[in-house]
Design a protein around this motif. Structure first.
Motif, PDB file in Angstrom:
ATOM      1  N   LYS A   1       0.794  -1.220   0.000  1.00 26.76           N
ATOM      2  CA  LYS A   1       0.000   0.000   0.000  1.00 26.76           C
ATOM      3  C   LYS A   1       0.832   1.280   0.000  1.00 26.76           C
ATOM      4  O   LYS A   1       0.296   2.364  -0.203  1.00 26.76           O
ATOM      5  N   GLY A   2       2.124   1.153   0.264  1.00 21.68           N
ATOM      6  CA  GLY A   2       2.934   2.360   0.413  1.00 21.68           C
ATOM      7  C   GLY A   2       2.728   2.961   1.790  1.00 21.68           C
ATOM      8  O   GLY A   2       1.931   2.482   2.584  1.00 21.68           O
ATOM      9  N   GLN A   3       3.443   4.034   2.083  1.00 19.05           N
ATOM     10  CA  GLN A   3       3.360   4.678   3.386  1.00 19.05           C
ATOM     11  C   GLN A   3       2.726   6.052   3.282  1.00 19.05           C
ATOM     12  O   GLN A   3       2.914   6.766   2.307  1.00 19.05           O
ATOM     13  N   LYS A   4       1.983   6.391   4.314  1.00 14.55           N
ATOM     14  CA  LYS A   4       1.425   7.735   4.424  1.00 14.55           C
ATOM     15  C   LYS A   4       2.222   8.512   5.468  1.00 14.55           C
ATOM     16  O   LYS A   4       2.778   7.936   6.392  1.00 14.55           O
ATOM     17  N   SER A   5       2.244   9.825   5.305  1.00 15.34           N
ATOM     18  CA  SER A   5       3.036  10.680   6.198  1.00 15.34           C
ATOM     19  C   SER A   5       2.139  11.470   7.134  1.00 15.34           C
ATOM     20  O   SER A   5       1.126  12.046   6.711  1.00 15.34           O
ATOM     21  N   VAL A   6       2.518  11.496   8.417  1.00 17.95           N
ATOM     22  CA  VAL A   6       1.872  12.335   9.416  1.00 17.95           C
ATOM     23  C   VAL A   6       2.854  13.443   9.785  1.00 17.95           C
ATOM     24  O   VAL A   6       3.994  13.167  10.159  1.00 17.95           O
ATOM     25  N   TYR A   7       2.426  14.684   9.651  1.00 22.59           N
ATOM     26  CA  TYR A   7       3.281  15.834   9.961  1.00 22.59           C
ATOM     27  C   TYR A   7       2.839  16.477  11.284  1.00 22.59           C
ATOM     28  O   TYR A   7       1.656  16.803  11.449  1.00 22.59           O
TER      29      TYR A   7
ATOM     30  N   GLN B   1       4.433   4.785  13.711  1.00 26.07           N
ATOM     31  CA  GLN B   1       5.375   4.049  12.859  1.00 26.07           C
ATOM     32  C   GLN B   1       5.008   2.575  12.793  1.00 26.07           C
ATOM     33  O   GLN B   1       5.113   1.946  11.726  1.00 26.07           O
ATOM     34  N   ASN B   2       4.558   2.019  13.909  1.00 27.46           N
ATOM     35  CA  ASN B   2       4.112   0.618  13.922  1.00 27.46           C
ATOM     36  C   ASN B   2       2.895   0.412  13.033  1.00 27.46           C
ATOM     37  O   ASN B   2       2.665  -0.688  12.536  1.00 27.46           O
TER      38      ASN B   2
ATOM     39  N   LEU C   1       4.876   7.285   8.169  1.00 29.25           N
ATOM     40  CA  LEU C   1       6.098   8.064   8.297  1.00 29.25           C
ATOM     41  C   LEU C   1       5.767   9.282   9.153  1.00 29.25           C
ATOM     42  O   LEU C   1       4.783   9.977   8.885  1.00 29.25           O
ATOM     43  N   VAL C   2       6.551   9.549  10.177  1.00 29.10           N
ATOM     44  CA  VAL C   2       6.286  10.668  11.077  1.00 29.10           C
ATOM     45  C   VAL C   2       7.315  11.770  10.819  1.00 29.10           C
ATOM     46  O   VAL C   2       8.524  11.519  10.891  1.00 29.10           O
ATOM     47  N   LYS C   3       6.830  12.960  10.504  1.00 28.40           N
ATOM     48  CA  LYS C   3       7.711  14.074  10.167  1.00 28.40           C
ATOM     49  C   LYS C   3       7.284  15.322  10.930  1.00 28.40           C
ATOM     50  O   LYS C   3       6.190  15.376  11.503  1.00 28.40           O
TER      51      LYS C   3
ATOM     52  N   CYS D   1       1.246  14.807   2.780  1.00 27.47           N
ATOM     53  CA  CYS D   1       0.704  14.848   4.146  1.00 27.47           C
ATOM     54  C   CYS D   1      -0.678  14.204   4.200  1.00 27.47           C
ATOM     55  O   CYS D   1      -1.626  14.690   3.585  1.00 27.47           O
ATOM     56  N   ALA D   2      -0.780  13.098   4.945  1.00 27.38           N
ATOM     57  CA  ALA D   2      -2.070  12.437   5.142  1.00 27.38           C
ATOM     58  C   ALA D   2      -2.787  12.991   6.362  1.00 27.38           C
ATOM     59  O   ALA D   2      -4.008  12.890   6.476  1.00 27.38           O
ATOM     60  N   LEU D   3      -2.021  13.571   7.291  1.00 26.85           N
ATOM     61  CA  LEU D   3      -2.591  14.148   8.511  1.00 26.85           C
ATOM     62  C   LEU D   3      -1.643  15.192   9.064  1.00 26.85           C
ATOM     63  O   LEU D   3      -0.447  14.943   9.208  1.00 26.85           O
ATOM     64  N   LEU D   4      -2.193  16.375   9.372  1.00 28.23           N
ATOM     65  CA  LEU D   4      -1.435  17.438  10.015  1.00 28.23           C
ATOM     66  C   LEU D   4      -1.863  17.515  11.469  1.00 28.23           C
ATOM     67  O   LEU D   4      -3.060  17.614  11.763  1.00 28.23           O
TER      68      LEU D   4
END
Length: 263
Positions: A31-37, A63-64, A68-70, A84-87
């Protein structure tokens, strides 16, 4: 001793040898990874800190779950990154500037997702003004709960008991479960219709609670003041959507959640 999950030219290393670790690596591959900023620059919670107020455990849990956490400093960028999937705005100690709130607004109205966690005792007129556009009034109060049952279990009056939840799928897993909201402010939802905007209560305190109006962290004692403080039940978490409607064209639906505490 390392497990690698591979397909074609893509591969990921599992974070351990447990079933969960391998499953997460498979999900990441397929599915790939989504990023949370996590927004930074105004004294927000530190995602690297293992101290009591730190968010390192939250970072690890995300992360589990294959995120991806940025971090993101909104003063340094005119827009939220496209991945960004979630800010997350987690407990700022001072208010955001108008250009920053405009950036957040643009992101959400274009179909973005945001989580606001706004602690009591912090004046946040610009962030509050943004939420007010979406029918959510941010109160400058501290919720106190005088429920005797909660106090039997060691909860202080500043940790209101939640037994009533809204109809959102977000809180569905909490049905028939008691939770506590330590050091929280409350929200008021505007009941008037506004085109393209919805706002709903997620978590409600008991009738034994009240909101200390104009709360300041310097206060040493708080008690209910008739005519000034707000009697419960009070909403301490809300969810909402905003859909921009153009000329014959429906725009993407943005979503947000606001909590009255970052604890």
């Amino acid at each position: 001793g390392t497990i690698i999950v591979a397909s074609g030219d893509r591969h990921f290393e599992a974070q351990g040898q447990t079933e969960e670790s391998v499953a997460n690596a498979l999900i990441r591959l397929l599915k790939g990874q989504k990023s949370v900023y996590f927004a930074q620059g105004h004294g927000e919670r530190d995602i690297e800190s293992a101290e009591r107020g730190g968010y390192d455990k939250i970072q690890k849990e995300l992360q589990n779950e294959n995120y991806l956490v940025k971090t993101l400093v909104l003063l340094q960028t005119p827009k939220v990154p496209a991945d960004c999937a979630l800010l997350v705005i987690a407990g700022p100690r001072n208010d955001y500037l108008p250009p920053e709130t405009e950036t957040i607004k643009s992101y959400i109205t274009a179909g973005g997702r945001a989580l606001f966690m706004l602690d009591p005792g912090v004046e946040l007129p610009n962030l509050a003004g943004l939420l007010a556009e979406w029918k959510v009034k941010v109160r400058n109060d501290l919720v106190i709960d005088q429920n005797e049952i909660a106090q039997i279990f060691g909860a202080s009056p500043s940790m209101p008991l939640i037994l009533k939840y809204g109809s959102s799928p977000i809180v569905e897993p909490l049905a028939r479960t008691a939770t506590l909201f330590p050091l929280t402010r409350s929200f008021e939802i505007d009941k008037e219709y506004k085109a393209g905007v919805t706002a709903d209560s997620l978590c409600e305190t008991t009738p034994d609670s009240f909101g200390v109006t104009d709360f300041k962290p310097t206060m040493r004692e708080v008690s209910y003041r008739a005519g000034k403080d707000i009697k419960g039940p009070l909403t301490v978490a809300v969810s909402g959507t905003t859909t921009g409607v153009g000329e014959g064209e429906k725009k993407a639906e943005g979503r947000f959640v606001a909590l009255g505490t970052s604890a």
